[in-house]
Design a protein around this motif. Structure first.
Motif, mmCIF file in Angstrom:
data_model
loop_
_atom_site.group_PDB
_atom_site.id
_atom_site.type_symbol
_atom_site.label_atom_id
_atom_site.label_comp_id
_atom_site.label_asym_id
_atom_site.label_seq_id
_atom_site.Cartn_x
_atom_site.Cartn_y
_atom_site.Cartn_z
ATOM 1 N N ASP A 8 0.829 -1.160 -0.148
ATOM 2 C CA ASP A 8 -0.015 -0.140 -0.024
ATOM 3 C C ASP A 8 0.863 1.275 -0.016
ATOM 4 O O ASP A 8 0.823 2.042 -0.608
ATOM 5 C CB ASP A 8 -0.952 0.062 1.128
ATOM 6 C CG ASP A 8 -2.292 -0.785 1.215
ATOM 7 O OD1 ASP A 8 -2.429 -1.149 -0.374
ATOM 8 O OD2 ASP A 8 -2.885 -0.913 1.862
ATOM 9 N N PHE A 9 2.009 1.077 0.867
ATOM 10 C CA PHE A 9 2.459 2.263 1.080
ATOM 11 C C PHE A 9 3.822 2.500 -0.216
ATOM 12 O O PHE A 9 4.403 3.668 -0.064
ATOM 13 C CB PHE A 9 3.494 2.401 2.203
ATOM 14 C CG PHE A 9 2.605 2.431 3.472
ATOM 15 C CD1 PHE A 9 1.696 3.493 3.789
ATOM 16 C CD2 PHE A 9 3.036 1.603 4.511
ATOM 17 C CE1 PHE A 9 0.802 3.783 4.547
ATOM 18 C CE2 PHE A 9 2.040 1.903 5.683
ATOM 19 C CZ PHE A 9 0.849 2.860 5.716
ATOM 20 N N GLU A 264 -12.508 7.193 -1.020
ATOM 21 C CA GLU A 264 -11.750 8.377 -1.687
ATOM 22 C C GLU A 264 -10.540 8.821 -0.766
ATOM 23 O O GLU A 264 -9.373 9.057 -1.342
ATOM 24 C CB GLU A 264 -12.724 9.365 -2.272
ATOM 25 C CG GLU A 264 -12.201 10.564 -3.135
ATOM 26 C CD GLU A 264 -12.049 10.049 -4.482
ATOM 27 O OE1 GLU A 264 -11.270 10.754 -5.484
ATOM 28 O OE2 GLU A 264 -12.391 8.905 -4.706
ATOM 29 N N ALA A 265 -10.895 8.965 0.454
ATOM 30 C CA ALA A 265 -9.995 9.398 1.152
ATOM 31 C C ALA A 265 -8.745 8.473 1.358
ATOM 32 O O ALA A 265 -7.388 8.891 1.252
ATOM 33 C CB ALA A 265 -10.619 9.716 2.797
ATOM 34 N N PHE A 266 -9.004 7.282 1.318
ATOM 35 C CA PHE A 266 -7.834 6.288 1.611
ATOM 36 C C PHE A 266 -7.127 6.007 0.305
ATOM 37 O O PHE A 266 -5.944 6.075 0.278
ATOM 38 C CB PHE A 266 -8.523 4.740 1.462
ATOM 39 C CG PHE A 266 -7.754 3.616 1.977
ATOM 40 C CD1 PHE A 266 -7.241 3.558 2.984
ATOM 41 C CD2 PHE A 266 -7.066 2.923 0.934
ATOM 42 C CE1 PHE A 266 -6.148 2.531 3.300
ATOM 43 C CE2 PHE A 266 -6.218 1.926 1.035
ATOM 44 C CZ PHE A 266 -5.611 1.652 2.406
ATOM 45 N N LYS A 267 -7.790 6.590 -0.758
ATOM 46 C CA LYS A 267 -6.982 6.479 -2.121
ATOM 47 C C LYS A 267 -5.785 7.843 -2.121
ATOM 48 O O LYS A 267 -4.706 7.402 -2.464
ATOM 49 C CB LYS A 267 -7.852 6.689 -3.183
ATOM 50 C CG LYS A 267 -7.204 7.271 -4.747
ATOM 51 C CD LYS A 267 -8.270 7.483 -5.727
ATOM 52 C CE LYS A 267 -8.654 9.005 -5.798
ATOM 53 N NZ LYS A 267 -9.262 9.248 -6.986
ATOM 54 N N ARG A 300 -6.935 1.128 -3.898
ATOM 55 C CA ARG A 300 -5.593 0.786 -4.479
ATOM 56 C C ARG A 300 -5.521 0.823 -6.044
ATOM 57 O O ARG A 300 -4.695 1.628 -6.837
ATOM 58 C CB ARG A 300 -5.052 -0.343 -4.032
ATOM 59 C CG ARG A 300 -3.549 -0.715 -4.278
ATOM 60 C CD ARG A 300 -3.062 -2.044 -3.791
ATOM 61 N NE ARG A 300 -3.521 -2.249 -2.339
ATOM 62 C CZ ARG A 300 -4.335 -3.152 -1.937
ATOM 63 N NH1 ARG A 300 -4.773 -4.020 -2.805
ATOM 64 N NH2 ARG A 300 -4.371 -3.472 -0.638
ATOM 65 N N ALA A 301 -6.513 0.435 -6.580
ATOM 66 C CA ALA A 301 -6.440 0.439 -8.184
ATOM 67 C C ALA A 301 -6.815 1.829 -8.811
ATOM 68 O O ALA A 301 -6.153 2.289 -9.473
ATOM 69 C CB ALA A 301 -7.676 -0.499 -8.509
#
Length: 312
Positions: A8-9, A264-267, A300-301
């Protein structure tokens, strides 16, 4: 995916670069470790915050302006100073010619919701500059910086000429002077906002973020949250890391009445974390526990589709 949480990072570009250099030949684990190492080689610039939103690290020019303000002994308003003054110059005032072209993200069909203030300096509608005009603007800007660094007020004339010719670094510089009331210019937030808008419309990522914050918070003019989010998005898509983090904050907390959207925030946090933003990494950790595997995968995508090089 056994490694999904750990990657992820990790910026996919860093993974590919590590593999291409033969640094990850033995295992996926080594590829992740190598990519992480590559991403942490540079220090993250300090961030300034207000309402939880970042405004960018200080440039050398901002540091000079701060020093000058201290010498003058005045109280300087710095609500948006660091993000508005974004051009990093050498001690001799060398010009970054890469700023001459408009390379920012443009959204066709998006009208501007704001009419600029009737500022005399902006009376002439901007037109696309010719190559000769751009070269002249760069020359004027270099002269202006040298003079202003020497506290020669005549540098303002050259600076204004360069800004009127559409040279984004000059527009950002003069916006910063108006924001702080320096070099003989009065503190005038409407003019600062108007000049920032011109630089943003020319495609400068930092100006896009700063103008978005002006709109989002209503500094120097009317507040327009929707328009502000649009400009923050443009900046984020152009690689502006602080704007990516800011969008994460807006969508996570619903600031300004924006609809909360944790995916959206996570993206956006994910994208900023891949550029080494530590606050964004903390936010990814925080949201990972409340999002489903499917939602994290979608974020993630979507994050992988943002390919602009990070701008810090």
């Amino acid at each position: 995916d056994d490694y999904a949480a750990e990657t992820d990072f990790v910026d996919p570009r860093a993974l590919r670069a590590a593999a291409a250099q033969g640094r990850a030949a033995n295992s996926t684990r080594q590829a992740i470790d190598a990519a992480r190492a590559a991403m942490t080689e540079s220090d993250e610039p300090p961030a300034r915050s207000g309402f939880g939103l970042k405004r960018g690290g200080k440039s050398r020019l901002q540091e000079r302006l701060d020093k000058q303000a201290s010498k003058q002994g005045g109280t300087v308003r710095k609500a948006l100073g660091a993000s508005a003054v974004a051009v990093v110059l050498t001690a001799t005032g060398a010009v970054a010619f890469s700023e001459l072209t408009d390379t920012g993200i443009q959204i066709p069909g998006f009208p501007s919701a704001e009419t600029p203030a009737p500022v005399a300096a902006l009376a002439t509608a901007p037109v696309e500059a010719s190559p000769a005009d751009r070269a002249r603007a760069a020359e004027l800007y270099q002269q202006a910086v040298i003079k202003l660094d020497a506290d020669d007020a005549t540098g303002l004339d050259a600076l204004k000429q360069a800004a009127e010719l559409g040279y984004a670094p000059a527009q950002i510089y003069i916006a910063g002077l108006y924001e702080q009331g320096l070099k003989g210019l009065p503190l005038d937030m409407p003019k600062a906002r108007a000049w920032t808008r011109r630089a943003a419309e020319a495609g400068n990522p930092r100006a896009m973020m700063t103008y978005g914050l002006h709109l989002f918070e209503g500094t120097g003019g009317a507040r327009n949250v929707d328009e502000g989010v649009m400009w923050l998005s443009r900046a984020a898509e152009a690689g502006m890391v602080d704007s990516q983090y800011n969008l994460g904050q807006v969508y996570e907390t619903g600031q300004g009445g924006v609809r909360v959207d944790l995916v959206e925030a996570f993206k956006w946090y994910l994208i900023a974390s891949r550029a080494g933003d530590s606050a964004a990494q903390e936010a990814v950790d925080r949201l990972r526990s409340v999002l489903s595997v499917g939602d994290r995968g979608k974020a993630r995508a979507d994050a992988d589709l943002i390919t602009a090089e990070p701008v810090t």
